[in-house]
Design an enzyme around this catalytic site. Structure first.
Site, PDB file in Angstrom:
ATOM      1  N   LYS A  50      15.821  21.961 -11.225  1.00  0.00           N
ATOM      2  CA  LYS A  50      15.123  20.616 -11.431  1.00  0.00           C
ATOM      3  C   LYS A  50      16.133  19.755 -12.205  1.00  0.00           C
ATOM      4  CE  LYS A  50      10.981  20.098 -11.584  1.00  0.00           C
ATOM      5  NZ  LYS A  50      10.100  19.376 -10.950  1.00  0.00           N
ATOM      6  N   HIS A  96       0.907  -1.124   0.052  1.00  0.00           N
ATOM      7  CA  HIS A  96       0.026   0.000   0.134  1.00  0.00           C
ATOM      8  C   HIS A  96       1.031   1.272   0.089  1.00  0.00           C
ATOM      9  CE1 HIS A  96      -3.238  -2.670   1.334  1.00  0.00           C
ATOM     10  NE2 HIS A  96      -2.315  -3.287   1.942  1.00  0.00           N
ATOM     11  N   GLU A 104       9.837   8.403 -16.839  1.00  0.00           N
ATOM     12  CA  GLU A 104       8.266   8.889 -17.076  1.00  0.00           C
ATOM     13  C   GLU A 104       7.633   8.528 -18.461  1.00  0.00           C
ATOM     14  OE1 GLU A 104       7.416  12.737 -15.147  1.00  0.00           O
ATOM     15  OE2 GLU A 104       9.435  12.689 -15.641  1.00  0.00           O
ATOM     16  N   SER A 146      14.610  21.692 -16.373  1.00  0.00           N
ATOM     17  CA  SER A 146      13.377  22.474 -16.431  1.00  0.00           C
ATOM     18  C   SER A 146      13.621  23.831 -17.166  1.00  0.00           C
ATOM     19  CB  SER A 146      12.688  22.812 -15.268  1.00  0.00           C
ATOM     20  OG  SER A 146      11.841  23.862 -15.292  1.00  0.00           O
TER      21      SER A 146
END
Ligand code: ARG
Length: 464
Positions: A283, A156, A290, A277
């Site tokens: 970043k 979980h 992804e 970024s």
């Protein structure tokens, strides 16, 4: 241009229709397999005396020349010639003259395209199998280097029990092992040659189907001519296997994304496999992971596409089946692209062992071991579970870890506790004592790695 099938037509094909049904834009990827199949067919026609040996040789040499010209980028395919099969036949006839028109004796584009796809599937699957084997090799390396790297496990997404990174990453080894065997299975079932099925009812020419099959390296011929031309199960199986691989990738990438976050900090991706970024200077994003996670959707879509295309198609060939190709090629390219990036991304990531250990030290990951301690000393497990639940609540209130409690504190919850509780619930102990097959103890994972290595080399031997 006049069509190879133009005899019974009085009018030219509408230009829009010509563009609409032409597949040369994408099926030119099959040119090598198409030529390979035609060479085997021509050779057999010669051996069977259906055409003369001289004619067969002219066809074969012409096809070989054509192959070289295509490879050298000297050939421009013509959309008006519809597909790769008729383009090659037309180019061959232009090259060798009238005898080129004999190549298609006893053959149909229906068995021809079925053959090309099978050959292409075998070739491309082999390449993907190699890439997947390389990923597996890298996973084994990460595992061997992290046999004692303690980290928390989760259910979980809540901390569960201490394990090691080796154990965690070997879970992916097991997944890709199944994927590799699925690919091998798919290739095995696709290993029958449809040539000789003709349009759907074979032919009256005395073809030697077995000869063509063995020339092309197939284990057997297909055993029903309708099925031979209309079977695309192998594409479905390929797409399904690819979808499962992508599902596994998406889980792995999701973990990489989580682990590389500041909140987890378990790993640091190499600069070469991260991006920045355009506005936020600090970043460093896990874009590769992804993107792989994202591409899973398109491969699922490709699987659903082919299943839907084939649904309810009457026997035998239908033009709908031309729609099997673009999504098939797309899945091949997508999977290869993912494999080529996921492997070095994993191989170059830095593993922050201190962060992993710190993660395992929080969240009461040794609570089960406290309960097991009591159960081993005779308390029924369900009662032990209850006692430890109370201990966890107490620790939460006092903001301490279980192993930071004094013996007196322990004994307030149960007189069974003795001095040995500390060594029993040490994270190292929790991991090292889980020696069951498939467990996280270094001795158990070492065995998994050793059998994994053997499995890989056997697989390579049998399939590549
Ligand atoms: N381009 C076609 C395909 O990919 C080849 C087979 C065409 N056969 C036919 N009867 N029109 O399916």
């Amino acid at each position: 241009m006049s069509k190879l099938w133009g005899g019974r037509f009085q009018k030219q094909t509408d230009k829009l229709v010509e563009d609409f049904h032409s597949s040369i834009g994408f099926d030119q990827r099959l040119y090598l397999e198409d030529i390979q199949g035609s060479i085997a067919h021509a050779k057999m026609l010669g051996v069977q005396n259906i055409i003369s040996i001289d004619e067969a040789n002219t066809l074969i040499n012409g096809l070989k020349e054509l192959q070289e010209e295509i490879q050298a980028g000297q050939v421009k395919f013509d959309p008006a010639a519809e597909d790769i099969h008729m383009n090659i036949e037309t180019l061959l006839t232009a090259k060798v003259g009238e005898v080129g028109k004999k190549l298609h004796t006893g053959r149909s584009r229906n068995d021809q395209v079925a053959l090309d796809i099978k050959l292409y599937l075998q070739k491309e699957t082999k390449n993907l199998q190699k890439l997947l084997l390389n990923l597996q090799k890298n996973i084994l390396k990460i595992a061997s280097e992290n046999l004692t790297t303690i980290m928390p496990s989760y259910t979980h997404l809540q901390k569960a029990q201490p394990i090691t990174l080796a154990h965690h990453i070997m879970a992916y080894f097991a997944m890709f092992q199944r994927d590799l065997s699925r690919f091998a299975d798919c290739v095995k079932r696709a290993n029958t040659c449809p040539l000789g099925s003709g349009a759907l009812a074979t032919t009256t020419f005395p073809l030697d189907r077995q000869m063509v099959a063995s020339e092309l390296g197939f284990a057997d011929v297909t055993h029903n001519s309708l099925d031979g031309v209309s079977d695309r199960d192998h594409i479905v199986e390929f797409q399904a296997t690819a979808a499962i691989v992508m599902m596994h990738f998406s889980r792995l990438c999701e973990e990489i994304i989580l682990w590389s976050s500041d909140e987890f900090g378990f790993i640091t991706l190499d600069d070469a496999y991260s991006t920045g970024s355009s506005i936020m200077p600090q970043k460093k994003n896990p874009d590769v992971a992804e993107l792989i996670r994202g591409k899973t959707g398109r491969v699922y879509g490709n699987l659903l596409g082919i299943l839907t295309t084939l649904k309810s198609l009457p026997l035998a060939y239908n033009k709908d089946m031309q729609e099997d190709k673009e999504s098939f090629f797309d899945t091949i390219d997508t999977l290869a692209g993912c494999l080529l990036t996921i492997t070095p991304m994993l191989a170059t990531m830095r593993i922050n062992k201190d962060k992993m250990l710190a993660g395992a030290q929080g969240g009461f990951t040794n609570a089960t071991d406290v309960a097991d301690y009591l159960a081993k000393k005779g308390l029924p497990f369900r009662e032990a579970h209850h006692v430890v639940g109370k201990i966890v609540f107490y620790c939460l209130e006092h903001k301490i870890a279980i192993d930071k409690m004094t013996l007196e504190q322990f004994q307030k919850f149960s007189p069974i506790f003795g001095e040995d509780i500390y060594s029993s619930i040490d994270l190292q102990t929790c991991v090292n004592k889980r020696i069951l097959p498939g467990g996280p103890a270094p001795v158990a994972v070492e065995k998994s790695i050793a059998s994994g290595e053997k499995w890989l080399s056997d697989y390579r031997h049998r399939n590549i």
